[in-house]
Motif scaffolding. Structure first.
Motif, PDB file in Angstrom:
ATOM      1  N   PHE A  65       0.768  -1.354  -0.105  1.00  0.00           N
ATOM      2  CA  PHE A  65      -0.051   0.148   0.054  1.00  0.00           C
ATOM      3  C   PHE A  65       0.778   1.290   0.247  1.00  0.00           C
ATOM      4  O   PHE A  65       0.678   2.231  -0.934  1.00  0.00           O
ATOM      5  CB  PHE A  65      -1.021  -0.001   1.191  1.00  0.00           C
ATOM      6  N   ASN A  66       1.922   1.177   0.976  1.00  0.00           N
ATOM      7  CA  ASN A  66       2.628   2.631   0.925  1.00  0.00           C
ATOM      8  C   ASN A  66       3.526   2.710  -0.071  1.00  0.00           C
ATOM      9  O   ASN A  66       3.679   3.857  -0.759  1.00  0.00           O
ATOM     10  CB  ASN A  66       3.686   2.473   2.352  1.00  0.00           C
ATOM     11  N   PHE A  67       4.040   1.531  -0.969  1.00  0.00           N
ATOM     12  CA  PHE A  67       4.691   1.761  -2.273  1.00  0.00           C
ATOM     13  C   PHE A  67       3.854   2.208  -3.265  1.00  0.00           C
ATOM     14  O   PHE A  67       4.357   3.291  -4.156  1.00  0.00           O
ATOM     15  CB  PHE A  67       5.293   0.254  -2.697  1.00  0.00           C
ATOM     16  N   VAL A  68       2.613   1.687  -3.523  1.00  0.00           N
ATOM     17  CA  VAL A  68       1.753   2.436  -4.435  1.00  0.00           C
ATOM     18  C   VAL A  68       1.273   3.924  -4.211  1.00  0.00           C
ATOM     19  O   VAL A  68       1.715   4.548  -5.259  1.00  0.00           O
ATOM     20  CB  VAL A  68       0.353   1.624  -4.448  1.00  0.00           C
ATOM     21  N   GLN A  69       1.091   4.138  -3.114  1.00  0.00           N
ATOM     22  CA  GLN A  69       0.781   5.592  -2.607  1.00  0.00           C
ATOM     23  C   GLN A  69       1.980   6.650  -2.932  1.00  0.00           C
ATOM     24  O   GLN A  69       1.719   7.610  -3.078  1.00  0.00           O
ATOM     25  CB  GLN A  69       0.175   5.747  -1.203  1.00  0.00           C
ATOM     26  N   THR A  70       3.024   5.869  -2.740  1.00  0.00           N
ATOM     27  CA  THR A  70       4.331   6.739  -2.574  1.00  0.00           C
ATOM     28  C   THR A  70       5.097   6.945  -4.019  1.00  0.00           C
ATOM     29  O   THR A  70       5.334   8.174  -4.445  1.00  0.00           O
ATOM     30  CB  THR A  70       5.332   6.333  -1.584  1.00  0.00           C
ATOM     31  N   LYS A  71       4.866   5.829  -4.710  1.00  0.00           N
ATOM     32  CA  LYS A  71       5.470   5.921  -6.269  1.00  0.00           C
ATOM     33  C   LYS A  71       4.698   6.280  -7.307  1.00  0.00           C
ATOM     34  O   LYS A  71       5.109   6.779  -8.157  1.00  0.00           O
ATOM     35  CB  LYS A  71       6.180   4.488  -6.423  1.00  0.00           C
TER      36      LYS A  71
ATOM     37  N   TYR B 114      -9.549   8.954 -19.545  1.00  0.00           N
ATOM     38  CA  TYR B 114      -9.599   7.815 -18.611  1.00  0.00           C
ATOM     39  C   TYR B 114      -8.389   7.476 -18.150  1.00  0.00           C
ATOM     40  O   TYR B 114      -7.201   7.443 -18.907  1.00  0.00           O
ATOM     41  CB  TYR B 114     -10.475   6.569 -19.126  1.00  0.00           C
ATOM     42  N   PHE B 115      -8.120   6.957 -16.816  1.00  0.00           N
ATOM     43  CA  PHE B 115      -6.930   6.521 -16.313  1.00  0.00           C
ATOM     44  C   PHE B 115      -7.097   5.265 -15.961  1.00  0.00           C
ATOM     45  O   PHE B 115      -8.067   4.740 -15.144  1.00  0.00           O
ATOM     46  CB  PHE B 115      -6.788   7.296 -14.937  1.00  0.00           C
ATOM     47  N   LEU B 116      -6.448   4.170 -16.570  1.00  0.00           N
ATOM     48  CA  LEU B 116      -7.031   2.786 -16.443  1.00  0.00           C
ATOM     49  C   LEU B 116      -5.705   2.142 -15.497  1.00  0.00           C
ATOM     50  O   LEU B 116      -4.461   1.915 -16.255  1.00  0.00           O
ATOM     51  CB  LEU B 116      -7.046   2.029 -18.075  1.00  0.00           C
ATOM     52  N   PHE B 117      -5.853   1.818 -14.538  1.00  0.00           N
ATOM     53  CA  PHE B 117      -4.854   1.373 -13.723  1.00  0.00           C
ATOM     54  C   PHE B 117      -5.088   0.101 -13.179  1.00  0.00           C
ATOM     55  O   PHE B 117      -5.878  -0.565 -13.439  1.00  0.00           O
ATOM     56  CB  PHE B 117      -4.627   2.328 -12.293  1.00  0.00           C
ATOM     57  N   HIS B 118      -4.011  -0.785 -12.810  1.00  0.00           N
ATOM     58  CA  HIS B 118      -4.101  -1.878 -12.384  1.00  0.00           C
ATOM     59  C   HIS B 118      -4.653  -1.793 -11.152  1.00  0.00           C
ATOM     60  O   HIS B 118      -4.918  -1.004 -10.213  1.00  0.00           O
ATOM     61  CB  HIS B 118      -2.664  -2.444 -12.231  1.00  0.00           C
ATOM     62  N   GLN B 119      -5.600  -2.990 -11.026  1.00  0.00           N
ATOM     63  CA  GLN B 119      -6.816  -2.810  -9.755  1.00  0.00           C
ATOM     64  C   GLN B 119      -6.547  -3.896  -8.742  1.00  0.00           C
ATOM     65  O   GLN B 119      -7.112  -5.169  -8.879  1.00  0.00           O
ATOM     66  CB  GLN B 119      -8.181  -3.486 -10.623  1.00  0.00           C
ATOM     67  N   PRO B 120      -5.667  -3.614  -7.773  1.00  0.00           N
ATOM     68  CA  PRO B 120      -5.595  -4.574  -6.609  1.00  0.00           C
ATOM     69  C   PRO B 120      -6.682  -4.675  -5.774  1.00  0.00           C
ATOM     70  O   PRO B 120      -7.040  -5.694  -5.332  1.00  0.00           O
ATOM     71  CB  PRO B 120      -4.331  -3.938  -5.987  1.00  0.00           C
ATOM     72  N   ASN B 121      -7.476  -3.444  -5.546  1.00  0.00           N
ATOM     73  CA  ASN B 121      -8.621  -3.374  -4.727  1.00  0.00           C
ATOM     74  C   ASN B 121      -9.122  -2.065  -4.859  1.00  0.00           C
ATOM     75  O   ASN B 121      -8.354  -1.165  -5.387  1.00  0.00           O
ATOM     76  CB  ASN B 121      -8.691  -3.735  -3.489  1.00  0.00           C
ATOM     77  N   LYS B 122     -10.432  -1.941  -4.605  1.00  0.00           N
ATOM     78  CA  LYS B 122     -11.162  -0.571  -4.656  1.00  0.00           C
ATOM     79  C   LYS B 122     -10.548   0.516  -3.729  1.00  0.00           C
ATOM     80  O   LYS B 122     -10.604   1.595  -4.119  1.00  0.00           O
ATOM     81  CB  LYS B 122     -12.475  -0.469  -4.666  1.00  0.00           C
ATOM     82  N   PHE B 123     -10.210   0.017  -2.696  1.00  0.00           N
ATOM     83  CA  PHE B 123      -9.932   1.053  -1.463  1.00  0.00           C
ATOM     84  C   PHE B 123      -8.332   1.674  -1.955  1.00  0.00           C
ATOM     85  O   PHE B 123      -8.368   2.943  -1.939  1.00  0.00           O
ATOM     86  CB  PHE B 123      -9.447   0.311  -0.292  1.00  0.00           C
ATOM     87  N   MET B 124      -7.438   0.888  -2.520  1.00  0.00           N
ATOM     88  CA  MET B 124      -6.244   1.535  -3.214  1.00  0.00           C
ATOM     89  C   MET B 124      -6.453   2.288  -4.189  1.00  0.00           C
ATOM     90  O   MET B 124      -5.717   3.471  -4.221  1.00  0.00           O
ATOM     91  CB  MET B 124      -5.338   0.274  -3.392  1.00  0.00           C
ATOM     92  N   LEU B 125      -7.146   2.002  -5.024  1.00  0.00           N
ATOM     93  CA  LEU B 125      -7.448   3.153  -6.224  1.00  0.00           C
ATOM     94  C   LEU B 125      -8.294   4.230  -5.633  1.00  0.00           C
ATOM     95  O   LEU B 125      -8.014   5.419  -6.394  1.00  0.00           O
ATOM     96  CB  LEU B 125      -8.289   2.098  -7.229  1.00  0.00           C
ATOM     97  N   LYS B 126      -9.014   4.154  -4.569  1.00  0.00           N
ATOM     98  CA  LYS B 126      -9.555   5.301  -4.432  1.00  0.00           C
ATOM     99  C   LYS B 126      -8.678   6.390  -3.934  1.00  0.00           C
ATOM    100  O   LYS B 126      -8.761   7.719  -3.973  1.00  0.00           O
ATOM    101  CB  LYS B 126     -11.000   4.938  -3.299  1.00  0.00           C
ATOM    102  N   LYS B 127      -7.677   5.777  -2.897  1.00  0.00           N
ATOM    103  CA  LYS B 127      -6.685   6.606  -2.282  1.00  0.00           C
ATOM    104  C   LYS B 127      -5.815   7.185  -3.526  1.00  0.00           C
ATOM    105  O   LYS B 127      -5.317   8.348  -3.085  1.00  0.00           O
ATOM    106  CB  LYS B 127      -6.083   5.875  -1.515  1.00  0.00           C
ATOM    107  N   LEU B 128      -5.378   6.275  -4.663  1.00  0.00           N
ATOM    108  CA  LEU B 128      -4.956   7.006  -5.622  1.00  0.00           C
ATOM    109  C   LEU B 128      -5.513   8.010  -6.178  1.00  0.00           C
ATOM    110  O   LEU B 128      -4.773   9.365  -6.568  1.00  0.00           O
ATOM    111  CB  LEU B 128      -4.422   5.678  -6.706  1.00  0.00           C
ATOM    112  N   ALA B 129      -6.779   7.964  -6.616  1.00  0.00           N
ATOM    113  CA  ALA B 129      -7.488   8.954  -7.201  1.00  0.00           C
ATOM    114  C   ALA B 129      -7.631  10.172  -6.545  1.00  0.00           C
ATOM    115  O   ALA B 129      -7.390  11.453  -7.005  1.00  0.00           O
ATOM    116  CB  ALA B 129      -8.854   8.370  -7.682  1.00  0.00           C
TER     117      ALA B 129
END
Length: 355
Positions: free
Chosen positions: A238-244, A265-280
Protein backbone atom coordinates in the motif's frame (compact mmCIF):
# COMPACT_ATOMS: atom_id res chain seq x y z
CA UNK A 1 13.30 5.35 -17.46
CA UNK A 2 11.37 7.40 -20.02
CA UNK A 3 10.38 5.90 -23.37
CA UNK A 4 8.86 7.53 -26.46
CA UNK A 5 7.35 5.89 -29.52
CA UNK A 6 5.73 7.11 -32.74
CA UNK A 7 3.69 5.57 -35.53
CA UNK A 8 2.43 2.66 -33.43
CA UNK A 9 -1.18 1.92 -32.56
CA UNK A 10 -3.43 -0.54 -30.76
CA UNK A 11 -6.01 -1.98 -33.17
CA UNK A 12 -7.90 -4.35 -30.87
CA UNK A 13 -8.26 -5.57 -27.27
CA UNK A 14 -9.90 -8.82 -26.16
CA UNK A 15 -10.30 -10.07 -22.59
CA UNK A 16 -10.86 -13.77 -21.85
CA UNK A 17 -12.35 -14.66 -18.46
CA UNK A 18 -13.20 -18.09 -17.01
CA UNK A 19 -16.92 -18.73 -16.60
CA UNK A 20 -16.39 -20.24 -13.15
CA UNK A 21 -17.42 -17.61 -10.58
CA UNK A 22 -16.81 -17.68 -6.81
CA UNK A 23 -18.57 -15.31 -4.41
CA UNK A 24 -16.83 -13.81 -1.40
CA UNK A 25 -19.61 -14.99 0.92
CA UNK A 26 -19.02 -18.59 -0.14
CA UNK A 27 -15.52 -18.53 1.34
CA UNK A 28 -16.04 -16.46 4.50
CA UNK A 29 -15.77 -19.52 6.73
CA UNK A 30 -12.19 -20.07 5.52
CA UNK A 31 -10.96 -16.91 7.22
CA UNK A 32 -10.40 -16.20 10.92
CA UNK A 33 -12.80 -13.24 10.79
CA UNK A 34 -16.32 -12.79 12.09
CA UNK A 35 -19.07 -12.30 9.52
CA UNK A 36 -19.37 -8.64 10.53
CA UNK A 37 -15.65 -8.10 10.02
CA UNK A 38 -15.81 -9.86 6.65
CA UNK A 39 -18.78 -7.73 5.56
CA UNK A 40 -16.83 -4.59 6.43
CA UNK A 41 -13.79 -5.89 4.52
CA UNK A 42 -15.99 -6.58 1.50
CA UNK A 43 -17.38 -3.05 1.53
CA UNK A 44 -14.02 -1.29 1.94
CA UNK A 45 -11.93 -3.39 -0.43
CA UNK A 46 -14.60 -4.02 -3.04
CA UNK A 47 -14.71 -7.80 -2.74
CA UNK A 48 -17.72 -9.53 -4.24
CA UNK A 49 -17.07 -12.20 -6.86
CA UNK A 50 -14.13 -13.44 -8.88
CA UNK A 51 -13.52 -15.60 -11.92
CA UNK A 52 -11.21 -18.60 -11.55
CA UNK A 53 -10.18 -21.43 -13.82
CA UNK A 54 -11.26 -25.02 -13.41
CA UNK A 55 -8.52 -27.47 -12.45
CA UNK A 56 -6.34 -28.35 -15.42
CA UNK A 57 -6.87 -25.12 -17.36
CA UNK A 58 -3.63 -23.37 -18.31
CA UNK A 59 -2.50 -19.99 -19.60
CA UNK A 60 -2.09 -21.44 -23.10
CA UNK A 61 -5.71 -22.68 -22.99
CA UNK A 62 -7.03 -19.17 -22.28
CA UNK A 63 -4.80 -17.55 -24.90
CA UNK A 64 -5.55 -20.11 -27.62
CA UNK A 65 -9.27 -19.77 -26.95
CA UNK A 66 -9.03 -16.02 -27.44
CA UNK A 67 -6.84 -16.20 -30.54
CA UNK A 68 -9.09 -18.83 -32.13
CA UNK A 69 -12.05 -16.53 -31.50
CA UNK A 70 -10.26 -13.62 -33.20
CA UNK A 71 -9.22 -15.72 -36.18
CA UNK A 72 -12.63 -17.33 -36.62
CA UNK A 73 -14.27 -13.90 -36.37
CA UNK A 74 -11.87 -12.58 -39.05
CA UNK A 75 -10.43 -9.93 -36.73
CA UNK A 76 -6.96 -11.44 -37.12
CA UNK A 77 -5.35 -13.39 -39.96
CA UNK A 78 -2.87 -15.91 -38.53
CA UNK A 79 -0.42 -15.32 -41.40
CA UNK A 80 -0.19 -11.63 -40.49
CA UNK A 81 1.12 -12.24 -36.96
CA UNK A 82 4.82 -11.41 -36.96
CA UNK A 83 5.46 -11.59 -33.21
CA UNK A 84 3.82 -13.20 -30.20
CA UNK A 85 4.60 -11.76 -26.76
CA UNK A 86 3.28 -13.51 -23.67
CA UNK A 87 3.42 -11.73 -20.31
CA UNK A 88 2.74 -14.10 -17.42
CA UNK A 89 3.86 -15.25 -13.97
CA UNK A 90 2.12 -18.61 -14.38
CA UNK A 91 3.54 -20.33 -17.48
CA UNK A 92 2.50 -23.81 -18.56
CA UNK A 93 6.06 -25.08 -18.04
CA UNK A 94 9.49 -23.97 -16.91
CA UNK A 95 10.59 -25.07 -20.38
CA UNK A 96 9.65 -24.52 -23.19
CA UNK A 97 8.35 -20.96 -23.28
CA UNK A 98 4.55 -20.88 -23.29
CA UNK A 99 4.50 -18.49 -26.27
CA UNK A 100 6.07 -21.33 -28.31
CA UNK A 101 3.43 -23.74 -27.02
CA UNK A 102 0.71 -21.33 -28.19
CA UNK A 103 2.41 -20.81 -31.56
CA UNK A 104 2.55 -24.57 -32.07
CA UNK A 105 -1.03 -25.25 -30.97
CA UNK A 106 -2.36 -22.64 -33.40
CA UNK A 107 -0.03 -23.68 -36.23
CA UNK A 108 1.29 -20.16 -36.70
CA UNK A 109 4.06 -19.46 -39.19
CA UNK A 110 7.68 -20.24 -38.31
CA UNK A 111 8.97 -16.86 -39.52
CA UNK A 112 8.05 -14.98 -36.36
CA UNK A 113 9.21 -13.87 -32.91
CA UNK A 114 7.92 -15.74 -29.84
CA UNK A 115 8.78 -14.25 -26.48
CA UNK A 116 7.79 -14.87 -22.84
CA UNK A 117 8.13 -12.04 -20.32
CA UNK A 118 7.95 -12.88 -16.62
CA UNK A 119 6.11 -9.98 -15.02
CA UNK A 120 3.06 -9.61 -12.83
CA UNK A 121 1.04 -6.48 -12.08
CA UNK A 122 3.10 -4.14 -14.29
CA UNK A 123 3.32 -6.65 -17.12
CA UNK A 124 0.68 -5.31 -19.49
CA UNK A 125 2.53 -2.07 -20.12
CA UNK A 126 5.87 -3.88 -20.33
CA UNK A 127 4.36 -6.13 -23.00
CA UNK A 128 3.07 -3.13 -24.95
CA UNK A 129 6.40 -1.29 -24.84
CA UNK A 130 8.18 -4.44 -26.04
CA UNK A 131 5.70 -4.64 -28.93
CA UNK A 132 6.36 -1.00 -29.85
CA UNK A 133 10.10 -1.77 -29.93
CA UNK A 134 9.62 -4.81 -32.17
CA UNK A 135 7.55 -2.73 -34.57
CA UNK A 136 10.65 -0.61 -35.23
CA UNK A 137 11.82 -3.51 -37.40
CA UNK A 138 10.98 -3.36 -41.10
CA UNK A 139 9.92 -7.01 -41.14
CA UNK A 140 7.47 -6.73 -38.23
CA UNK A 141 4.06 -5.16 -38.88
CA UNK A 142 1.70 -6.86 -36.41
CA UNK A 143 2.47 -7.91 -32.83
CA UNK A 144 0.06 -9.83 -30.61
CA UNK A 145 0.55 -9.12 -26.91
CA UNK A 146 -0.85 -11.89 -24.72
CA UNK A 147 -1.24 -11.14 -21.02
CA UNK A 148 -2.45 -14.02 -18.86
CA UNK A 149 -2.29 -15.31 -15.30
CA UNK A 150 -3.94 -18.06 -13.26
CA UNK A 151 -2.70 -17.09 -9.81
CA UNK A 152 -5.77 -18.51 -8.06
CA UNK A 153 -3.73 -21.72 -8.03
CA UNK A 154 -1.06 -20.04 -5.91
CA UNK A 155 -3.07 -18.42 -3.10
CA UNK A 156 -3.85 -20.11 0.18
CA UNK A 157 -7.55 -20.85 0.80
CA UNK A 158 -7.05 -19.52 4.34
CA UNK A 159 -5.32 -16.23 3.48
CA UNK A 160 -7.79 -13.33 3.51
CA UNK A 161 -5.07 -10.89 2.37
CA UNK A 162 -4.85 -12.53 -1.07
CA UNK A 163 -7.58 -15.16 -1.59
CA UNK A 164 -10.70 -12.93 -1.81
CA UNK A 165 -9.25 -10.71 -4.52
CA UNK A 166 -7.32 -13.16 -6.72
CA UNK A 167 -8.87 -14.05 -10.06
CA UNK A 168 -7.71 -15.55 -13.36
CA UNK A 169 -7.87 -14.24 -16.89
CA UNK A 170 -6.14 -13.38 -20.13
CA UNK A 171 -6.09 -10.59 -22.66
CA UNK A 172 -5.03 -10.19 -26.27
CA UNK A 173 -3.92 -6.80 -27.58
CA UNK A 174 -3.06 -6.36 -31.25
CA UNK A 175 -0.45 -3.69 -31.93
CA UNK A 176 0.47 -2.48 -35.42
CA UNK A 177 2.38 0.22 -37.23
CA UNK A 178 0.56 3.52 -37.59
CA UNK A 179 0.77 6.14 -40.32
CA UNK A 180 -0.53 9.27 -38.58
CA UNK A 181 2.54 10.05 -36.47
CA UNK A 182 0.84 8.74 -33.33
CA UNK A 183 2.84 9.66 -30.21
CA UNK A 184 3.13 7.31 -27.24
CA UNK A 185 4.88 8.15 -23.98
CA UNK A 186 5.90 5.69 -21.29
CA UNK A 187 7.91 5.43 -18.09
CA UNK A 188 9.11 2.36 -16.24
CA UNK A 189 10.83 1.75 -12.88
CA UNK A 190 12.07 -1.16 -10.77
CA UNK A 191 13.20 -1.78 -7.20
CA UNK A 192 14.54 -5.31 -6.75
CA UNK A 193 15.67 -4.49 -3.21
CA UNK A 194 12.03 -4.93 -2.20
CA UNK A 195 11.49 -8.17 -4.12
CA UNK A 196 10.29 -9.99 -0.99
CA UNK A 197 7.36 -7.60 -0.57
CA UNK A 198 5.25 -9.68 -2.96
CA UNK A 199 6.61 -13.15 -3.54
CA UNK A 200 5.99 -16.89 -3.80
CA UNK A 201 8.93 -18.09 -1.67
CA UNK A 202 9.09 -21.69 -2.93
CA UNK A 203 8.66 -23.47 -6.25
CA UNK A 204 11.62 -22.08 -8.18
CA UNK A 205 15.18 -23.35 -8.41
CA UNK A 206 16.29 -21.47 -5.29
CA UNK A 207 13.74 -23.23 -3.06
CA UNK A 208 12.12 -26.16 -4.90
CA UNK A 209 8.69 -27.27 -3.76
CA UNK A 210 8.81 -30.12 -1.26
CA UNK A 211 6.67 -31.64 1.51
CA UNK A 212 8.35 -29.13 3.84
CA UNK A 213 7.44 -26.07 1.75
CA UNK A 214 3.85 -27.33 1.51
CA UNK A 215 3.31 -27.15 5.28
CA UNK A 216 0.87 -24.46 6.42
CA UNK A 217 1.88 -21.83 8.98
CA UNK A 218 -0.34 -19.22 10.62
CA UNK A 219 0.85 -15.61 10.84
CA UNK A 220 0.08 -13.03 13.52
CA UNK A 221 -3.04 -11.91 11.64
CA UNK A 222 -4.55 -15.37 11.53
CA UNK A 223 -3.75 -16.04 7.88
CA UNK A 224 -2.56 -19.54 7.11
CA UNK A 225 -0.35 -20.29 4.11
CA UNK A 226 2.64 -22.35 2.97
CA UNK A 227 5.85 -21.29 1.23
CA UNK A 228 4.28 -22.44 -2.04
CA UNK A 229 1.65 -19.71 -1.77
CA UNK A 230 1.68 -16.00 -2.58
CA UNK A 231 2.98 -13.91 0.31
CA UNK A 232 2.26 -10.18 0.43
CA UNK A 233 3.35 -7.51 2.89
CA UNK A 234 0.08 -5.61 2.64
CA UNK A 235 1.14 -2.42 4.39
CA UNK A 236 4.37 -2.22 2.41
CA UNK A 237 2.52 -2.70 -0.90
CA UNK A 238 0.00 0.00 0.00
CA UNK A 239 2.75 2.46 0.96
CA UNK A 240 4.70 1.64 -2.19
CA UNK A 241 1.70 2.35 -4.41
CA UNK A 242 0.75 5.59 -2.65
CA UNK A 243 4.36 6.81 -2.65
CA UNK A 244 5.54 5.87 -6.14
CA UNK A 245 2.54 6.05 -8.47
CA UNK A 246 1.28 9.65 -8.02
CA UNK A 247 4.65 11.32 -8.74
CA UNK A 248 5.21 9.02 -11.73
CA UNK A 249 1.86 10.01 -13.24
CA UNK A 250 2.44 13.70 -12.47
CA UNK A 251 5.86 13.55 -14.15
CA UNK A 252 4.49 11.74 -17.21
CA UNK A 253 1.84 14.41 -17.72
CA UNK A 254 4.26 17.26 -17.05
CA UNK A 255 6.78 15.89 -19.54
CA UNK A 256 4.15 15.58 -22.25
CA UNK A 257 2.42 18.88 -21.49
CA UNK A 258 -0.90 17.10 -20.95
CA UNK A 259 -3.27 18.27 -18.23
CA UNK A 260 -5.23 15.76 -16.15
CA UNK A 261 -8.47 17.21 -17.48
CA UNK A 262 -7.36 16.33 -21.03
CA UNK A 263 -7.01 12.63 -20.20
CA UNK A 264 -10.29 10.84 -20.86
CA UNK A 265 -9.63 7.84 -18.60
CA UNK A 266 -7.01 6.59 -16.18
CA UNK A 267 -6.85 2.79 -16.46
CA UNK A 268 -4.74 1.52 -13.58
CA UNK A 269 -3.94 -1.96 -12.31
CA UNK A 270 -6.72 -2.95 -9.91
CA UNK A 271 -5.50 -4.55 -6.66
CA UNK A 272 -8.64 -3.39 -4.80
CA UNK A 273 -11.12 -0.52 -4.75
CA UNK A 274 -9.73 1.01 -1.54
CA UNK A 275 -6.24 1.46 -2.99
CA UNK A 276 -7.58 2.94 -6.23
CA UNK A 277 -9.76 5.45 -4.39
CA UNK A 278 -6.74 6.59 -2.38
CA UNK A 279 -4.74 6.95 -5.61
CA UNK A 280 -7.50 8.94 -7.29
CA UNK A 281 -7.78 11.24 -4.26
CA UNK A 282 -4.03 11.82 -4.14
CA UNK A 283 -3.89 12.61 -7.86
CA UNK A 284 -7.06 14.68 -7.85
CA UNK A 285 -8.73 12.47 -10.45
CA UNK A 286 -12.55 12.15 -10.47
CA UNK A 287 -13.67 8.60 -9.68
CA UNK A 288 -15.66 8.44 -12.93
CA UNK A 289 -12.40 8.83 -14.86
CA UNK A 290 -10.74 5.92 -13.04
CA UNK A 291 -12.81 2.71 -13.31
CA UNK A 292 -12.52 0.65 -10.10
CA UNK A 293 -14.94 -2.21 -10.76
CA UNK A 294 -12.69 -5.07 -11.89
CA UNK A 295 -11.88 -6.77 -8.57
CA UNK A 296 -15.49 -6.78 -7.36
CA UNK A 297 -16.71 -8.37 -10.59
CA UNK A 298 -13.83 -10.55 -11.77
CA UNK A 299 -10.97 -10.52 -9.27
CA UNK A 300 -7.35 -9.43 -9.62
CA UNK A 301 -5.56 -11.39 -12.38
CA UNK A 302 -2.35 -9.36 -12.12
CA UNK A 303 -1.93 -6.85 -14.96
CA UNK A 304 -4.79 -8.45 -16.89
CA UNK A 305 -6.88 -6.08 -14.75
CA UNK A 306 -5.87 -3.19 -17.06
CA UNK A 307 -7.23 -4.60 -20.35
CA UNK A 308 -10.19 -6.00 -18.38
CA UNK A 309 -10.97 -2.49 -17.14
CA UNK A 310 -10.73 -1.27 -20.73
CA UNK A 311 -13.00 -3.85 -22.35
CA UNK A 312 -15.49 -3.93 -19.45
CA UNK A 313 -15.94 -0.16 -19.24
CA UNK A 314 -15.01 1.30 -22.63
CA UNK A 315 -16.06 -1.26 -25.24
CA UNK A 316 -18.48 0.95 -27.17
CA UNK A 317 -16.46 4.13 -26.78
CA UNK A 318 -13.23 2.64 -28.12
CA UNK A 319 -15.01 1.11 -31.11
CA UNK A 320 -16.60 4.40 -32.13
CA UNK A 321 -14.21 7.15 -31.03
CA UNK A 322 -10.68 7.96 -29.92
CA UNK A 323 -9.75 8.55 -26.29
CA UNK A 324 -6.62 9.73 -24.53
CA UNK A 325 -5.76 7.04 -21.99
CA UNK A 326 -3.28 6.97 -19.15
CA UNK A 327 -2.38 3.42 -18.08
CA UNK A 328 -0.40 2.36 -15.03
CA UNK A 329 0.79 -0.95 -13.63
CA UNK A 330 2.47 -1.63 -10.29
CA UNK A 331 3.32 -4.60 -8.13
CA UNK A 332 5.72 -7.54 -7.80
CA UNK A 333 9.32 -6.83 -8.53
CA UNK A 334 8.82 -4.28 -7.23
CA UNK A 335 8.00 -2.60 -10.52
CA UNK A 336 5.81 0.28 -11.66
CA UNK A 337 5.16 1.94 -15.01
CA UNK A 338 2.85 4.22 -16.96
CA UNK A 339 1.75 4.85 -20.53
CA UNK A 340 0.01 7.76 -22.25
CA UNK A 341 -1.61 6.78 -25.53
CA UNK A 342 -4.42 7.90 -27.82
CA UNK A 343 -6.51 4.82 -28.50
CA UNK A 344 -9.73 4.23 -30.40
CA UNK A 345 -11.64 3.30 -33.54
CA UNK A 346 -10.60 -0.25 -32.70
CA UNK A 347 -11.40 -3.29 -34.81
CA UNK A 348 -12.57 -5.05 -31.63
CA UNK A 349 -12.87 -4.31 -27.93
CA UNK A 350 -14.76 -6.92 -25.96
CA UNK A 351 -14.82 -9.56 -23.24
CA UNK A 352 -15.52 -13.26 -23.87
CA UNK A 353 -15.84 -16.24 -21.53
CA UNK A 354 -13.84 -19.43 -21.38
CA UNK A 355 -15.75 -22.58 -20.37
Amino acid sequence: MKLNFANKKITGILTILPENEIKFEDEIENYSFSRNQSARLKMIMGYDKRRVINEGTTVSDLCCHGLNYLMESKYVNKEDIDALILVTQSPDYFMPATSHVIQGRLDLKEDMVCLDITQACSGYIIGLTQAFMLLEQDTINKVVVLNADIMSQKVSPSDRSTRPLTGDGASITVVEKGVNNEKIYASTYADGKSADTLIIPAGGCKTPSSPETAKFHEDSNGNSRSLDHVFMKGDAVFNFVQTKIPPMIEELLDDTGVKKEEVDYFLFHQPNKFMLKKLADKLGIPYEKMPMNVVENFGNANSVTIPTAITHNLENKLINEKLLLCLSGFGAGLSWNSLLIECGNLDFCKTINYK
